[in-house]
Design a protein around this motif. Sequence first.
Motif, short mmCIF file in Angstrom:
data_model
loop_
_atom_site.label_atom_id
_atom_site.label_comp_id
_atom_site.label_asym_id
_atom_site.label_seq_id
_atom_site.Cartn_x
_atom_site.Cartn_y
_atom_site.Cartn_z
N ALA A 108 0.80 -1.24 0.16
CA ALA A 108 -0.06 0.15 -0.07
C ALA A 108 0.95 1.54 -0.02
CB ALA A 108 -0.77 -0.12 1.23
N GLY A 109 0.19 2.25 -0.21
CA GLY A 109 1.10 3.74 -0.55
C GLY A 109 0.92 4.19 -1.86
N VAL A 110 1.37 5.26 -1.92
CA VAL A 110 1.46 6.20 -3.48
C VAL A 110 2.73 6.21 -3.98
CG1 VAL A 110 -0.48 7.70 -2.85
CG2 VAL A 110 2.04 8.33 -2.26
N PRO A 111 2.63 5.86 -5.39
CA PRO A 111 4.25 6.21 -5.85
C PRO A 111 4.54 7.46 -5.99
CG PRO A 111 2.59 5.72 -7.47
CD PRO A 111 1.77 5.71 -6.30
N ARG A 112 5.89 7.71 -6.40
CA ARG A 112 6.16 9.15 -6.31
C ARG A 112 6.01 9.66 -7.57
NH1 ARG A 112 12.51 10.49 -5.07
NH2 ARG A 112 12.51 12.62 -5.90
N LYS A 113 5.12 10.98 -7.55
CA LYS A 113 4.68 11.68 -8.49
C LYS A 113 5.55 12.74 -9.06
CE LYS A 113 0.01 10.01 -7.93
NZ LYS A 113 -0.13 9.47 -6.64
N PRO A 114 5.33 13.09 -10.15
CA PRO A 114 6.26 14.40 -10.38
C PRO A 114 5.80 15.45 -9.76
CG PRO A 114 5.32 13.51 -12.45
CD PRO A 114 4.71 12.74 -11.36
N GLY A 115 6.96 16.18 -9.18
CA GLY A 115 6.68 17.40 -8.28
C GLY A 115 6.61 17.26 -6.98
N MET A 116 6.58 15.74 -6.61
CA MET A 116 6.65 15.33 -5.17
C MET A 116 8.11 15.23 -4.44
SD MET A 116 3.82 12.11 -4.70
CE MET A 116 3.78 11.86 -2.99
N THR A 117 8.17 15.78 -3.40
CA THR A 117 9.32 15.72 -2.75
C THR A 117 9.40 14.42 -1.87
OG1 THR A 117 8.72 16.57 -0.68
CG2 THR A 117 9.64 18.18 -2.17
N ARG A 118 10.51 13.82 -1.64
CA ARG A 118 10.79 12.79 -0.78
C ARG A 118 9.88 13.02 0.49
NH1 ARG A 118 14.02 8.60 -2.06
NH2 ARG A 118 15.44 9.02 -3.73
N ASP A 119 9.95 13.88 1.04
CA ASP A 119 9.27 14.09 2.33
C ASP A 119 7.59 14.13 2.21
OD1 ASP A 119 11.15 14.45 4.09
OD2 ASP A 119 11.15 16.69 4.13
N ASP A 120 6.89 14.54 0.87
CA ASP A 120 5.67 14.29 0.86
C ASP A 120 5.35 12.93 0.80
OD1 ASP A 120 5.37 17.12 0.36
OD2 ASP A 120 5.62 17.04 -1.86
N LEU A 121 6.14 12.25 -0.01
CA LEU A 121 5.78 10.74 -0.10
C LEU A 121 6.18 9.95 1.05
CD1 LEU A 121 5.97 8.43 -2.37
CD2 LEU A 121 8.44 8.20 -1.91
#
Length: 317
Positions: free
Chosen positions: A98-111
């Motif tokens: 479960a979880g979201v993949p990293r999308k363009p514009g997302m920082t590692r912290d957002d993820l």
Amino acid sequence: APSAASSSPVLRRYYSSESAPERKVAVLGAAGGIGQPLALLMKLNPLVSKLSLYDIAGTPGVAADVGHINTRSEVSGYAGEDQLRQALEGCDLVIIPAGVPRKPGMTRDDLFNINAGIVQSLCTAIAKYCPHALVNMISNPVNSTVPIAAEIFKKAGTYDEKRLFGVTTLDVVRAKTFYAGKANVPVAKVNATPSANLADEDIKALTKRTQDGGTEVVEAKAGKGSATLSMAYAGALFADACLKGLNGVPDVVECSYVQSSITELPFFASKVRLGKNGVEEVLGLGLLSDFEKEGLEALKPELKSSIEKGIKFANQS
């Protein structure tokens, strides 16, 4: 008619189908990019008798689809947090993609913040409804999500370090594939032992390619996705090893990120022997080359901060 496992070379190669004990396996995040192919691969595994598919939405469809496959396990789909209890009760093994993949514009912290929150709520439910299950953590960043899970389980009084695993199998799968390509040997026969009969520059290049494997896939998919199919395969491979261990198959050894005293850090990835209680033994790193020793020292500060970040998150919330 012959059984599917005996008539299909694919199944015969990966799975031995003897009469196996009843095992309930849950996939949390089963409607996602990794979850769907992982659900398919777990449906093909004759060691699974009940397959429980959970996600916040979309799971009834995945379960109906996968459920038509003529293999041993009964499939149930559960959607929404109010069905998490049914999904988890009686589980022997819980796999968490479960979880979201990293999308363009997302920082590692957002993820980190999104996935850490998801892992926290799922682990809170595991502690309540199936505290003795083996837990296979796939959700990124694994270096932090495994310590988060450990803290949640400690708070609930259910933590058993032998039963919590970070799935690092994709790195092993990639390393075997890339090595076989370079050394021109049959990939099925490659075993990941530290010594390799390749030139130093080849080993350096293959190490870098393995480390950058995720980026290679993201770029090839032109930002529209990440490594989902190979991750599902790696997750299914590790889950199969856990089930074999639970069933008492001797000498099941795989790499995993677990609580460890192999280094001075509280968690580390190395080979572990799997058995009826999960981790039977954490195996050492063996003899390392100078290149490997340098790599080990270089990774420690980053790994240390990832672990601390996970622990801090779990204890703040």
